[in-house]
Enzyme design. Structure first.
Site, PDB file in Angstrom:
ATOM      1  N   ASP A   1      -5.094  -0.154  -2.998  1.00 38.60           N
ATOM      2  CA  ASP A   1      -4.676  -0.087  -1.595  1.00 38.60           C
ATOM      3  C   ASP A   1      -4.738  -1.457  -0.927  1.00 38.60           C
ATOM      4  O   ASP A   1      -3.720  -2.045  -0.570  1.00 38.60           O
ATOM      5  CB  ASP A   1      -5.585   0.877  -0.825  1.00 38.60           C
ATOM      6  CG  ASP A   1      -5.160   2.322  -1.023  1.00 38.60           C
ATOM      7  OD1 ASP A   1      -3.998   2.555  -1.371  1.00 38.60           O
ATOM      8  OD2 ASP A   1      -5.992   3.210  -0.824  1.00 38.60           O
TER       9      ASP A   1
ATOM     10  N   GLN B   1      -4.413   3.423   3.953  1.00 39.94           N
ATOM     11  CA  GLN B   1      -5.079   2.134   3.755  1.00 39.94           C
ATOM     12  C   GLN B   1      -4.178   0.966   3.345  1.00 39.94           C
ATOM     13  O   GLN B   1      -4.323  -0.147   3.882  1.00 39.94           O
ATOM     14  CB  GLN B   1      -6.194   2.290   2.702  1.00 39.94           C
ATOM     15  CG  GLN B   1      -7.005   1.026   2.545  1.00 39.94           C
ATOM     16  CD  GLN B   1      -8.106   1.092   1.493  1.00 39.94           C
ATOM     17  OE1 GLN B   1      -8.578   0.062   1.054  1.00 39.94           O
ATOM     18  NE2 GLN B   1      -8.533   2.271   1.094  1.00 39.94           N
TER      19      GLN B   1
ATOM     20  N   GLY C   1     -14.000 -14.465 -18.572  1.00 40.22           N
ATOM     21  CA  GLY C   1     -13.541 -15.811 -18.930  1.00 40.22           C
ATOM     22  C   GLY C   1     -14.203 -16.332 -20.186  1.00 40.22           C
ATOM     23  O   GLY C   1     -14.762 -15.577 -20.978  1.00 40.22           O
ATOM     24  N   GLY C   2     -14.138 -17.620 -20.383  1.00 42.15           N
ATOM     25  CA  GLY C   2     -14.681 -18.224 -21.591  1.00 42.15           C
ATOM     26  C   GLY C   2     -16.178 -18.513 -21.508  1.00 42.15           C
ATOM     27  O   GLY C   2     -16.757 -19.055 -22.449  1.00 42.15           O
TER      28      GLY C   2
ATOM     29  N   GLU D   1      -5.156   5.317  -4.137  1.00 39.75           N
ATOM     30  CA  GLU D   1      -5.937   4.235  -4.741  1.00 39.75           C
ATOM     31  C   GLU D   1      -6.268   4.431  -6.231  1.00 39.75           C
ATOM     32  O   GLU D   1      -5.917   3.618  -7.072  1.00 39.75           O
ATOM     33  CB  GLU D   1      -7.244   4.083  -3.944  1.00 39.75           C
ATOM     34  CG  GLU D   1      -8.281   3.156  -4.556  1.00 39.75           C
ATOM     35  CD  GLU D   1      -7.853   1.704  -4.547  1.00 39.75           C
ATOM     36  OE1 GLU D   1      -7.397   1.227  -3.510  1.00 39.75           O
ATOM     37  OE2 GLU D   1      -7.968   1.037  -5.594  1.00 39.75           O
TER      38      GLU D   1
HETATM   39  N1  CAO Z   1       7.240  11.170  13.620  1.00 40.42           N
HETATM   40  C1  CAO Z   1       7.742  12.160  12.865  1.00 40.42           C
HETATM   41  N2  CAO Z   1       7.503  12.289  11.548  1.00 40.42           N
HETATM   42  C2  CAO Z   1       6.707  11.359  10.988  1.00 40.42           C
HETATM   43  C3  CAO Z   1       6.143  10.302  11.720  1.00 40.42           C
HETATM   44  C4  CAO Z   1       6.450  10.229  13.102  1.00 40.42           C
HETATM   45  N3  CAO Z   1       5.960   9.268  13.872  1.00 40.42           N
HETATM   46  N4  CAO Z   1       5.402   9.553  10.880  1.00 40.42           N
HETATM   47  C5  CAO Z   1       5.480  10.120   9.670  1.00 40.42           C
HETATM   48  N5  CAO Z   1       6.263  11.214   9.716  1.00 40.42           N
HETATM   49  C6  CAO Z   1       6.623  12.132   8.636  1.00 40.42           C
HETATM   50  C7  CAO Z   1       7.415  11.464   7.526  1.00 40.42           C
HETATM   51  O1  CAO Z   1       8.749  11.324   7.917  1.00 40.42           O
HETATM   52  C8  CAO Z   1       7.203  12.453   6.388  1.00 40.42           C
HETATM   53  O2  CAO Z   1       8.124  13.526   6.553  1.00 40.42           O
HETATM   54  P1  CAO Z   1       8.997  14.141   5.322  1.00 40.42           P
HETATM   55  O3  CAO Z   1       8.023  14.517   4.270  1.00 40.42           O
HETATM   56  O4  CAO Z   1       9.668  15.303   5.967  1.00 40.42           O
HETATM   57  O5  CAO Z   1       9.941  13.096   4.890  1.00 40.42           O
HETATM   58  C9  CAO Z   1       5.820  13.023   6.674  1.00 40.42           C
HETATM   59  O6  CAO Z   1       5.462  12.562   7.975  1.00 40.42           O
HETATM   60  C10 CAO Z   1       4.718  12.671   5.730  1.00 40.42           C
HETATM   61  O7  CAO Z   1       4.807  11.350   5.236  1.00 40.42           O
HETATM   62  P2  CAO Z   1       4.229  11.026   3.779  1.00 40.42           P
HETATM   63  O8  CAO Z   1       4.934  11.882   2.759  1.00 40.42           O
HETATM   64  O9  CAO Z   1       4.278   9.575   3.566  1.00 40.42           O
HETATM   65  O10 CAO Z   1       2.688  11.473   3.927  1.00 40.42           O
HETATM   66  P3  CAO Z   1       1.763  12.310   2.929  1.00 40.42           P
HETATM   67  O11 CAO Z   1       0.478  12.487   3.656  1.00 40.42           O
HETATM   68  O12 CAO Z   1       2.411  13.522   2.411  1.00 40.42           O
HETATM   69  O13 CAO Z   1       1.536  11.305   1.682  1.00 40.42           O
HETATM   70  C11 CAO Z   1       0.846   9.241   0.649  1.00 40.42           C
HETATM   71  C12 CAO Z   1       0.632  10.243   1.778  1.00 40.42           C
HETATM   72  C13 CAO Z   1      -0.078   8.055   0.883  1.00 40.42           C
HETATM   73  C14 CAO Z   1       0.507   9.880  -0.702  1.00 40.42           C
HETATM   74  C15 CAO Z   1       2.324   8.777   0.640  1.00 40.42           C
HETATM   75  O14 CAO Z   1       2.653   8.314   1.926  1.00 40.42           O
HETATM   76  C16 CAO Z   1       2.622   7.681  -0.382  1.00 40.42           C
HETATM   77  O15 CAO Z   1       2.727   7.921  -1.585  1.00 40.42           O
HETATM   78  N6  CAO Z   1       2.818   6.447   0.117  1.00 40.42           N
HETATM   79  C17 CAO Z   1       3.216   5.310  -0.705  1.00 40.42           C
HETATM   80  C18 CAO Z   1       2.063   4.808  -1.532  1.00 40.42           C
HETATM   81  C19 CAO Z   1       0.856   4.456  -0.696  1.00 40.42           C
HETATM   82  O16 CAO Z   1       0.919   3.686   0.230  1.00 40.42           O
HETATM   83  N7  CAO Z   1      -0.271   4.990  -1.116  1.00 40.42           N
HETATM   84  C20 CAO Z   1      -1.553   4.545  -0.630  1.00 40.42           C
HETATM   85  C21 CAO Z   1      -1.990   5.214   0.568  1.00 40.42           C
HETATM   86  S1  CAO Z   1      -3.584   4.626   0.958  1.00 40.42           S
HETATM   87  O17 CAO Z   1      -4.560   5.356  -0.128  1.00 40.42           O
END
Ligand code: CAO
Length: 413
Positions: free
Chosen positions: A166, A15, A245-246, A137
């Site tokens: 988000d 998001q 607020g106030g 979030e």
């Molecule tokens: N081709 C190949 N690999 C890809 C890719 C693509 N097109 N797109 C993504 N990937 C891979 C990434 O390289 C990553 O690999 P590694 O773990 O080996 O480095 C993997 O997909 C997963 O990415 P991620 O760790 O970001 O995803 P997740 O689902 O494990 O975590 C989240 C999700 C949101 C917790 C994390 O991305 C995060 O903390 N983001 C920053 C904060 C944020 O934006 N949070 C709000 C999200 S909305 O609620």
């Protein structure tokens, strides 16, 4: 469109990041969303209401974008991504910390490929002890000060339905990006833009840090419901529905509250219209009674005052109360349900609520661009299907049909 000619390499998911790039697309940028073939943004299949159709979660956050599939861990896929980095102005990402580097695209590498590239990131935390943590979030709401200050004094911390972690951080990031684009017109250089979710939530909770300091100095905050009968501790307490607020305010029951959970109105006892409030509720004597006539005199009596106003609001529907109160310039707001908002004709007329047609799911409602530019009106178009624009974008990068087929055959796109 305001951002005509700006190309965004959209590496966002879920998001926070998608909110940011959707705004940029609405302002006219060409947003190219990079997804993994076969899977795509995880939200495409989360909370589905129609089998096999992209979820509303995905469609409502990815309007006006193009979708390409690239496996950025495949060596051939990496070359495609490099070509995109050279062609685009901004790379936006919200991967877990370190993911972009693990893919082989550090800030230094991106700068080698394109020194004008702006690299914009959402992370959960800024630099510090928690910088490596993944964040969603509600975690952001908890660590940014929103949860400890939301809810009622006698209950636990509460998260709010507004996605301030988000979507709020996505908004902050979008401002950072257009600011960096503006600076680039003078320096010719790209730069890193970081919006941490904790920081974004705290920015929106600024008034609570104000109150923390007031509390430490004076030990009491007279507009909080804890005054005068309750007690204050060391930290800003949860203030229920008190106004930040106030001008004291509270949520009051309206006619029908017994069976309608949203038959309520927010009522503000704004000082300049106090006499009018007294007239409307039939307590004319309060306008001149020294115990009620001034804002300071009223502060210790707010509970009694709101109970008296509620006796009046309970005789009216929330819309009747709004109509009467507005005649006297008394600030108030009915508690609108999502059902009522979805049906609101004026929001449809302004493009804030939009009906969009999608080839798989059919018609659905979405929230349009809340920011209106007179010279750059927004037309909301549907979210892309997974990889819908891969061939088109590859052709723009100079790949021939045969090369595109070869890349597809080896799983790079
Ligand atoms: N081709 C190949 N690999 C890809 C890719 C693509 N097109 N797109 C993504 N990937 C891979 C990434 O390289 C990553 O690999 P590694 O773990 O080996 O480095 C993997 O997909 C997963 O990415 P991620 O760790 O970001 O995803 P997740 O689902 O494990 O975590 C989240 C999700 C949101 C917790 C994390 O991305 C995060 O903390 N983001 C920053 C904060 C944020 O934006 N949070 C709000 C999200 S909305 O609620």
């Amino acid at each position: 469109k305001a951002l005509d000619g700006v190309r965004i390499l959209d590496f966002t998911h879920v998001q926070s990041g998608p909110t940011c790039t959707q705004l940029l697309a609405w302002f006219g940028a060409d947003v190219i969303k990079v997804e993994r073939a076969g899977a795509g943004d995880i939200t495409r299949e989360q909370l589905r209401d129609i089998p096999d159709a992209d979820s509303l979660y995905f469609t409502m956050l990815n309007h006006n974008k193009r979708s390409v599939t690239i496996d950025t861990k495949n060596p051939e896929g990496k070359l495609v991504l490099e070509a995109l980095i050279q062609k685009c102005d901004v790379l936006v990402e919200n991967f877990a910390p370190g993911a972009l580097e693990r893919m082989g695209f550090s800030w230094e590498r991106i700068q080698e490929l394109n020194p004008r590239m702006i690299v914009a990131s959402v992370k959960g935390f800024g630099p510090g002890p928690y910088e490596d943590c993944k964040v969603y979030e509600n975690v952001a709401q908890c660590v940014g000060g929103a949860a400890s200050t939301t809810g009622f004094d006698d209950g636990p911390p509460v998260v709010t339905g507004a996605q301030i972690g988000d979507s709020g951080t996505g908004l902050h990031l979008a401002l950072g990006i257009v600011t960096a684009l503006y600076q680039r017109t003078m320096t010719g250089r790209g730069q890193k833009v970081l919006a941490a979710m904790q920081d974004g939530v705290l920015n929106l909770c600024r008034v609570k840090l104000r109150d923390q300091q007031r509390l430490e100095r004076t030990g009491v905050m007279k507009e909080y419901p804890q005054y005068p009968n309750g007690t204050f501790g060391e930290a800003v307490p949860r203030a229920g529905n008190a106004s930040g607020g106030g001008q004291p305010g509270w949520i009051l029951k309206c006619k029908g509250w017994e069976h309608d959970p949203n038959a309520y109105i927010y009522f503000i006892t704004q000082a300049p219209v106090w006499a009018k409030i007294c007239n409307v509720i039939g307590r004319e004597e309060w306008a001149t009674d020294p115990q009620y006539a001034t804002p300071n005199a009223r502060l210790p009596r707010l509970q009694e005052i709101f109970a008296e106003i509620e006796r009046w609001t309970m005789t009216k529907t929330k819309f009747e109360a709004m109509e009467i109160l507005n005649r006297y310039d008394i600030p108030c707001g009915p508690i609108l349900s999502m059902k009522e908002i979805a049906q609101d004709e004026s929001l449809r007329r302004t493009g804030t609520i939009v009906e969009v047609d999608h080839p798989v799911r059919g018609k659905y409602l979405t929230v349009g661009n809340p920011i209106k530019l007179s010279d750059s009106p927004t037309q909301v178009t549907r979210s892309p299907l997974l990889g819908e624009h891969t061939d088109e974008v590859m052709a723009e990068l100079g790949y021939s049909s045969a090369q595109i087929e070869a890349l597809r055959a080896c799983g790079a796109i």
